[in-house]
Design an enzyme around this catalytic site. Structure first.
Site, mmCIF file in Angstrom:
data_model
loop_
_atom_site.group_PDB
_atom_site.id
_atom_site.type_symbol
_atom_site.label_atom_id
_atom_site.label_comp_id
_atom_site.label_asym_id
_atom_site.label_seq_id
_atom_site.Cartn_x
_atom_site.Cartn_y
_atom_site.Cartn_z
ATOM 1 N N ASN A 172 -9.709 17.745 -12.862
ATOM 2 C CA ASN A 172 -9.596 17.650 -12.195
ATOM 3 C C ASN A 172 -8.519 18.572 -11.520
ATOM 4 O O ASN A 172 -8.717 19.815 -12.676
ATOM 5 C CB ASN A 172 -7.764 16.816 -12.570
ATOM 6 N N THR A 182 0.730 -1.055 0.197
ATOM 7 C CA THR A 182 -0.074 0.187 0.020
ATOM 8 C C THR A 182 0.898 1.124 -0.441
ATOM 9 O O THR A 182 1.395 1.037 0.034
ATOM 10 C CB THR A 182 -0.884 -0.308 0.944
ATOM 11 N N ILE A 231 -14.761 6.853 -4.329
ATOM 12 C CA ILE A 231 -14.262 5.610 -3.818
ATOM 13 C C ILE A 231 -13.990 6.183 -2.251
ATOM 14 O O ILE A 231 -13.257 4.750 -1.576
ATOM 15 C CB ILE A 231 -12.975 5.381 -4.447
ATOM 16 N N ASP A 285 -6.766 -3.197 -7.737
ATOM 17 C CA ASP A 285 -7.246 -2.023 -7.463
ATOM 18 C C ASP A 285 -9.104 -1.905 -8.451
ATOM 19 O O ASP A 285 -9.885 -1.627 -8.180
ATOM 20 C CB ASP A 285 -6.357 -1.402 -7.443
ATOM 21 N N LYS A 309 3.664 1.308 -3.164
ATOM 22 C CA LYS A 309 3.022 0.887 -4.524
ATOM 23 C C LYS A 309 3.383 0.534 -5.840
ATOM 24 O O LYS A 309 3.935 -0.726 -6.872
ATOM 25 C CB LYS A 309 1.740 1.130 -5.147
ATOM 26 N N GLY A 354 -10.868 13.805 -10.911
ATOM 27 C CA GLY A 354 -9.128 13.550 -9.987
ATOM 28 C C GLY A 354 -8.715 12.847 -10.857
ATOM 29 O O GLY A 354 -8.760 12.350 -12.256
ATOM 30 N N GLY A 380 -16.896 3.359 -1.238
ATOM 31 C CA GLY A 380 -15.226 2.911 -1.691
ATOM 32 C C GLY A 380 -15.582 1.858 -1.204
ATOM 33 O O GLY A 380 -14.382 0.836 -0.989
ATOM 34 N N TYR A 417 -14.335 5.335 1.236
ATOM 35 C CA TYR A 417 -15.553 5.066 2.268
ATOM 36 C C TYR A 417 -14.830 5.615 4.034
ATOM 37 O O TYR A 417 -15.840 4.382 4.798
ATOM 38 C CB TYR A 417 -14.497 3.479 2.256
#
Ligand code: NAP
Length: 279
Positions: free
Chosen positions: A150, A62, A218, A102, A66, A126, A241, A220
């Site tokens: 964006n 994470t 996305i 993802d 990544k 985004g 999300g 949460y």
């Protein structure tokens, strides 16, 4: 002998993956355990070597590793390589193979709200790491168009230029996207607006939202951002999300064990973990 699985990140204390995966190992009677490791950037290569020496079954990566993980893997699949980001590693007989679940996690979750992207007009708000994963994966599904809006317009343009898959796309500012909102069947919010401390802000105004649009955020935590709340008031179908998070984990679990796990069980587990701290 118990198999080890892991997640590497910095920070890592907040990760819900250990509870989610350990519950699944127990549920499916798999003799394995999943541990979080707080790994600083300068220690990433040693950490990967250590995991290999220990013979782990696999691991997740994470933020912020990544991309940095890629040179330390033996094989990286095409989508993850194009994205420049890996979130799941499988130990295949001593070879570390990197994947990115993802985007497909998002798509699997979206399926219940929009079974096909054929002929659909999509807007992504985004242009950061998450937007990149979703944009490339959705491009492979060939909707009619995927536009990107964006705050920093150049980043949206660069993302479109970087996409190796053929798809009609335009870059807009958030303000321009707000004015054009009525054009889109599916809107995917991937900016950090709506998360603490920006819980009272909107990425775009929803006044021009198309009737029956599907609107995803996305984020949460909170479970329902202001953007989702306003979109719901305008009659949209909304999705937070949680699905993306749970499905990316489910796809990783399937790569490691061959079992596609019980999604409802995973969702309930995550919701329980979020209980009381959803802001
Ligand atoms: P990132 O790479 O840092 O990108 C952040 C995005 O937010 C950029 O487009 C940035 O625009 C925009 N942004 C930030 N502050 C803004 C502001 N004040 N006004 C307008 N735009 C702003 O982050 P990421 O990795 O893509 O993650 C984005 C969000 O997705 C996070 O909330 C993360 O928690 C969530 N996420 C969820 C999942 C899941 O499984 N559900 C998975 C991954 C990420 P600029 O380019 O102009 O800076």
């Amino acid at each position: 002998m118990k198999k080890l699985y892991a997640v590497l990140g910095d920070p890592i204390g907040h990760s819900m993956s250990p509870i989610m995966h350990n519950d699944l190992f127990e549920h499916y009677k798999i003799d394995a355990h999943y541990l979080p490791f707080h790994i600083k950037n300068e220690n990433l290569e040693d950490a990967v070597k250590g995991l290999k020496a220990l013979g782990v079954g696999g691991f997740n990566i994470t933020v912020p590793h990544k991309s940095a993980i890629i040179p330390f893997l033996d094989v990286v699949d095409e989508l993850a390589l194009n994205l420049g980001a890996v979130n799941t590693v499988v130990n295949d007989g001593g070879k570390f193979i990197g994947y990115n679940t993802d985007g497909h996690g998002f798509l699997r979750g979206l399926n219940a709200y929009m079974p096909t992207l054929d002929g659909k007009k999509v807007l992504i708000l985004g242009a950061g790491g998450a937007a990149r994963g979703l944009y490339f994966t959705l491009a492979l599904e060939r909707p009619m168009v995927i536009d990107i809006a964006n705050r920093t317009l150049e980043k949206a343009s660069s993302l479109i230029e970087a996409c190796p898959y053929s798809i009609a796309s335009n870059a807009f500012t958030l303000e321009e996207a707000g004015r054009r909102l009525v054009e889109y069947d599916l809107i995917i919010q991937t900016t950090t607006i709506g998360m603490s401390p920006r819980i009272a802000e909107l990425p775009v105004n929803v006044t021009n939202l198309k009737k029956n649009a599907v609107v995803c955020d996305i984020i949460y935590n909170p479970l329902e951002t202001l953007f989702l709340q306003e979109a719901k008031l305008k009659g949209a179908s909304i999705q937070n999300g949680i699905d993306m998070f749970v499905y990316q984990g489910a796809l990783a679990f399937e790569k490691w064990t061959g079992i596609f796990p019980d999604i409802e069980r995973m969702k309930n587990n995550v919701l329980q973990q979020l209980g009381g701290k959803t802001c």
